[in-house]
Scaffold this active site. Structure first.
Site, PDB file in Angstrom:
ATOM      1  CD1 TRP A 168      50.208 -28.878 -28.647  1.00  0.00           C
ATOM      2  CD2 TRP A 168      49.182 -30.841 -29.421  1.00  0.00           C
ATOM      3  NE1 TRP A 168      49.291 -29.458 -27.431  1.00  0.00           N
ATOM      4  CE2 TRP A 168      48.816 -30.230 -28.321  1.00  0.00           C
ATOM      5  CE3 TRP A 168      48.560 -31.822 -30.041  1.00  0.00           C
ATOM      6  CZ2 TRP A 168      47.860 -31.324 -27.526  1.00  0.00           C
ATOM      7  CZ3 TRP A 168      48.060 -32.526 -29.350  1.00  0.00           C
ATOM      8  CH2 TRP A 168      47.366 -32.425 -28.146  1.00  0.00           C
ATOM      9  CG  ASN A 169      45.008 -29.605 -33.219  1.00  0.00           C
ATOM     10  OD1 ASN A 169      45.590 -28.410 -33.330  1.00  0.00           O
ATOM     11  ND2 ASN A 169      43.637 -29.756 -32.972  1.00  0.00           N
ATOM     12  CE  LYS A 194      54.469 -19.465 -30.208  1.00  0.00           C
ATOM     13  NZ  LYS A 194      54.677 -20.772 -29.994  1.00  0.00           N
ATOM     14  CB  SER A 235      52.674 -25.901 -30.907  1.00  0.00           C
ATOM     15  OG  SER A 235      52.983 -26.880 -29.613  1.00  0.00           O
ATOM     16  CB  SER A 253      44.206 -24.124 -24.615  1.00  0.00           C
ATOM     17  OG  SER A 253      45.173 -23.159 -24.074  1.00  0.00           O
ATOM     18  CB  THR A 292      46.724 -20.101 -24.408  1.00  0.00           C
ATOM     19  OG1 THR A 292      47.401 -21.276 -23.602  1.00  0.00           O
ATOM     20  CG2 THR A 292      47.913 -19.255 -24.865  1.00  0.00           C
ATOM     21  CD  GLU A 311      38.382 -20.416 -35.087  1.00  0.00           C
ATOM     22  OE1 GLU A 311      37.687 -21.216 -34.190  1.00  0.00           O
ATOM     23  OE2 GLU A 311      37.920 -19.652 -36.000  1.00  0.00           O
ATOM     24  CB  CYS A 329      39.574 -27.576 -31.871  1.00  0.00           C
ATOM     25  SG  CYS A 329      39.218 -27.473 -33.526  1.00  0.00           S
ATOM     26  CD  GLU A 380      41.424 -19.192 -38.085  1.00  0.00           C
ATOM     27  OE1 GLU A 380      41.310 -20.670 -37.599  1.00  0.00           O
ATOM     28  OE2 GLU A 380      42.403 -18.799 -38.270  1.00  0.00           O
TER      29      GLU A 380
HETATM   30  P1  NAD Z   1      47.990 -24.074 -26.164  1.00  0.00           P
HETATM   31  O1  NAD Z   1      47.122 -22.690 -25.891  1.00  0.00           O
HETATM   32  O2  NAD Z   1      48.772 -24.415 -25.246  1.00  0.00           O
HETATM   33  O3  NAD Z   1      49.037 -23.355 -27.325  1.00  0.00           O
HETATM   34  C1  NAD Z   1      48.774 -22.950 -28.367  1.00  0.00           C
HETATM   35  C2  NAD Z   1      49.708 -21.885 -29.027  1.00  0.00           C
HETATM   36  O4  NAD Z   1      49.888 -20.937 -28.296  1.00  0.00           O
HETATM   37  C3  NAD Z   1      51.464 -22.482 -29.177  1.00  0.00           C
HETATM   38  O5  NAD Z   1      51.732 -22.224 -30.274  1.00  0.00           O
HETATM   39  C4  NAD Z   1      51.880 -21.964 -27.753  1.00  0.00           C
HETATM   40  O6  NAD Z   1      53.286 -21.758 -27.900  1.00  0.00           O
HETATM   41  C5  NAD Z   1      51.301 -20.514 -27.747  1.00  0.00           C
HETATM   42  N1  NAD Z   1      51.273 -19.872 -26.589  1.00  0.00           N
HETATM   43  C6  NAD Z   1      51.386 -20.403 -25.123  1.00  0.00           C
HETATM   44  N2  NAD Z   1      51.207 -19.480 -24.276  1.00  0.00           N
HETATM   45  C7  NAD Z   1      51.114 -18.164 -24.953  1.00  0.00           C
HETATM   46  C8  NAD Z   1      50.828 -17.156 -24.537  1.00  0.00           C
HETATM   47  N3  NAD Z   1      50.642 -16.526 -23.173  1.00  0.00           N
HETATM   48  N4  NAD Z   1      50.652 -16.021 -25.370  1.00  0.00           N
HETATM   49  C9  NAD Z   1      50.615 -16.327 -26.802  1.00  0.00           C
HETATM   50  N5  NAD Z   1      50.744 -17.541 -27.299  1.00  0.00           N
HETATM   51  C10 NAD Z   1      51.137 -18.575 -26.305  1.00  0.00           C
HETATM   52  O7  NAD Z   1      47.270 -24.794 -26.830  1.00  0.00           O
HETATM   53  P2  NAD Z   1      47.680 -26.457 -27.451  1.00  0.00           P
HETATM   54  O8  NAD Z   1      47.829 -27.279 -26.363  1.00  0.00           O
HETATM   55  O9  NAD Z   1      48.907 -26.228 -28.360  1.00  0.00           O
HETATM   56  O10 NAD Z   1      46.469 -26.797 -28.600  1.00  0.00           O
HETATM   57  C11 NAD Z   1      45.300 -27.518 -28.062  1.00  0.00           C
HETATM   58  C12 NAD Z   1      44.247 -26.765 -27.748  1.00  0.00           C
HETATM   59  O11 NAD Z   1      43.889 -25.897 -28.875  1.00  0.00           O
HETATM   60  C13 NAD Z   1      42.940 -27.464 -27.353  1.00  0.00           C
HETATM   61  O12 NAD Z   1      42.280 -26.714 -26.378  1.00  0.00           O
HETATM   62  C14 NAD Z   1      42.272 -27.312 -28.896  1.00  0.00           C
HETATM   63  O13 NAD Z   1      40.522 -27.524 -28.771  1.00  0.00           O
HETATM   64  C15 NAD Z   1      42.447 -26.013 -29.364  1.00  0.00           C
HETATM   65  N6  NAD Z   1      42.358 -25.942 -30.811  1.00  0.00           N
HETATM   66  C16 NAD Z   1      41.420 -25.132 -31.074  1.00  0.00           C
HETATM   67  C17 NAD Z   1      41.341 -25.079 -32.470  1.00  0.00           C
HETATM   68  C18 NAD Z   1      39.901 -24.183 -33.128  1.00  0.00           C
HETATM   69  O14 NAD Z   1      39.794 -23.955 -34.370  1.00  0.00           O
HETATM   70  N7  NAD Z   1      39.151 -23.575 -32.262  1.00  0.00           N
HETATM   71  C19 NAD Z   1      41.789 -25.801 -33.337  1.00  0.00           C
HETATM   72  C20 NAD Z   1      42.806 -26.721 -32.921  1.00  0.00           C
HETATM   73  C21 NAD Z   1      43.025 -26.710 -31.461  1.00  0.00           C
END
Ligand code: NAD
Length: 471
Positions: free
Chosen positions: A143-144, A167, A169, A219, A222, A240, A274, A448
């Site tokens: 969602w960021n 898909k 968030s 995260s 996940t 990522e 992130c 990426e």
């Molecule tokens: P999240 O892991 O809660 O959700 C990310 C996505 O995964 C959402 O679309 C969610 O619906 C989906 N999801 C949830 N459970 C799932 C499952 N069991 N199987 C498949 N998909 C599932 O993360 P968030 O809270 O939306 O985002 C914040 C996190 O993302 C932070 O930890 C941040 O550091 C990380 N992030 C990383 C990068 C990077 O490039 N490394 C970039 C942006 C954000």
């Protein structure tokens, strides 16, 4: 029915069920997003699989479509940015920048050369390396930065000849759904499908038999589930994940300049990046000056509803994240940290938290050891540089980090000792489409961007032509 609709096989795919999307600046539901059914998920994958046959055959057509997609994004920034601000919270100006960045990344991949590699050409054989598409890609975003991160996947996945089901968030599905609508006229039906639903839809996407690749940003927690879900049929994954980026200030740094740059690297997108700076290590001699420089900025930066002129930081995107930041700051304060700026939630509707700088805090406190992902920055003093480097590396995370000092060779030597995917010197968050981005350790698998990111959407094939056969 919702104003926002999914895109499957190039057409609007309405749903009976919807879920509410909250504007984090008010805390109120302001729109409904479609809830994808199991049948619609099957239909999206089916459409992507059918489209893959023709799509992979014509590289010129793929590049032309990507160029048009980049143009459509730029032309639509004025429509997409307010939707992004309403669902994500970021200031309108930043939302515009996000749409433009998505376009720049798409343009980059439209033009990225993919020359054939010849690894042997002699009397015996000519051996070429070719990159073949994987098939259907499941793309899942957080969602960021819903749009930028979607296009980090769309550009390379499609250039490589794959098709995709995307898909976003559940906290920020709307701008991505609008993009799906806009792309219906750009790509052949089924090449880009956009669906929406809760976390359980993500789990169904990754365990589904059709996709051959999962490109996931989110995260660590996940990401591990995604890796497990991919394992039974050996789907390829790029993960990522989260970060806990350290910034190490060296003793020859200018405290005022460093404070200003570190503030920008830590509080961009309200700390919800992130690879934002999430902890700072400062030599004792410079500690008070840098802390005061950071705090002065935190006290004066304008926080508010992202639609209002001059606002630089919006709310935290969602309630669970808001509660988490409150909890981590509260924990640090209860253990003796000082909030030199901020320190608490703002007394207004929505998920607003004061930009917070925490002093008198060290490793072993949750906000230093964990990813806070919000507008609160712990600042840790150090006496011995080697020890500071060890502490910076003493984590499961390894996304990025930065080192700050006047002697840039010395700073680069320290940066080279950081265990992370990107090590910056005298800057942070300098990202570019040609630059591979990924994490060490729990911050991810794969990268990426750049040709390296493109390669992750391909199988490598050796084409061996014998020159000695008698046929
Ligand atoms: P999240 O892991 O809660 O959700 C990310 C996505 O995964 C959402 O679309 C969610 O619906 C989906 N999801 C949830 N459970 C799932 C499952 N069991 N199987 C498949 N998909 C599932 O993360 P968030 O809270 O939306 O985002 C914040 C996190 O993302 C932070 O930890 C941040 O550091 C990380 N992030 C990383 C990068 C990077 O490039 N490394 C970039 C942006 C954000």
């Amino acid at each position: 029915m919702s104003d926002y609709v999914m895109t499957i096989a190039g057409e609007a795919a309405p749903t009976e069920a919807t879920f509410g999307v909250v504007n984090p600046a008010t805390g109120e539901v302001f729109a409904q997003a479609p809830e994808c059914t199991a049948e619609q998920l099957d239909a999206a994958y089916d459409a992507a699989a059918k489209a893959a046959r023709d799509w992979k055959a014509d590289e010129g057509a793929r590049r032309a479509c990507l160029r048009r997609a980049a143009d459509v994004l730029t032309a639509s920034a004025g429509d997409l940015a307010p939707v992004l601000t309403a669902e994500q919270g970021k200031p309108l100006r930043d939302a515009n920048v996000e749409v433009v960045a998505a376009s720049i990344w798409t343009q980059y991949f439209a033009n990225l050369e993919t020359p054939a590699q010849v690894i042997q050409d002699d009397d015996k054989a000519r051996v070429e390396l070719a990159r073949r598409p994987l098939g259907v890609v499941a793309a899942i975003t957080p969602w960021n930065f819903p749009l930028t991160l979607a296009f980090w996947k769309i550009g390379p996945a499609l250039l490589a000849g794959n098709t995709l089901v995307l898909k976003p968030s559940p906290f920020t599905p709307l701008a991505t759904l609008k993009v799906g609508e806009l792309l219906r006229d750009v790509f052949p039906p089924g090449v880009v499908n956009v669906i929406s639903g809760g976390d359980e839809l993500g789990a169904k996407m990754t365990s589904h038999p059709v996709p051959r690749k999962i490109s996931f940003t989110g995260s660590v927690e996940t990401g591990k589930k995604v890796a497990q879900s991919a394992a039974p049929d050996l789907k390829r994954v790029t993960l990522e994940l989260g970060g806990n980026d350290p910034a190490i200030v060296l003793d020859d740094a200018d405290p005022a300049a460093v404070a200003s740059a570190i503030f920008a690297g830590a509080f961009a997108n309200n700390g919800q990046v992130c690879s934002a700076i999430k902890r700072v290590y400062i030599p004792e001699a410079l500690y008070d000056d840098v802390v005061e420089g950071l705090a002065a900025q935190a006290r004066t930066i304008k926080v508010g509803d992202g639609t209002q002129e001059g606002v630089k930081l919006g709310p935290i995107n969602n309630r669970p994240q808001y509660e988490r930041v409150k909890e981590l700051v509260g924990d640090a304060l209860s253990r003796g940290a000082t909030a030199v700026a901020g320190g608490k939630a703002m007394d207004r509707p929505g998920y607003f938290f004061e930009p917070t700088v925490l002093a008198g805090v060290s490793d072993g406190t949750r906000i230093v050891d964990e990813e806070q992902f919000g507008p609160a920055l712990p600042v840790v003093p150090y006496r011995n540089l080697a020890d500071a480097i060890d502490r910076a590396n003493a984590t499961h995370f390894g996304l990025s980090g930065s080192v700050w000092g006047a002697d840039t060779d010395r700073a680069a030597d320290v940066a080279a000792q950081l265990e992370c995917g990107t090590a910056w010197v005298n800057t942070h968050l300098a990202l570019a489409p040609q630059q591979p981005f990924g994490g060490f350790k729990w911050s991810g698998i794969g990268v990426e961007n750049g040709p390296w990111g493109l390669a992750e959407f391909c199988e490598l094939q050796v084409v061996y032509r014998s020159k000695t056969s008698s046929t």
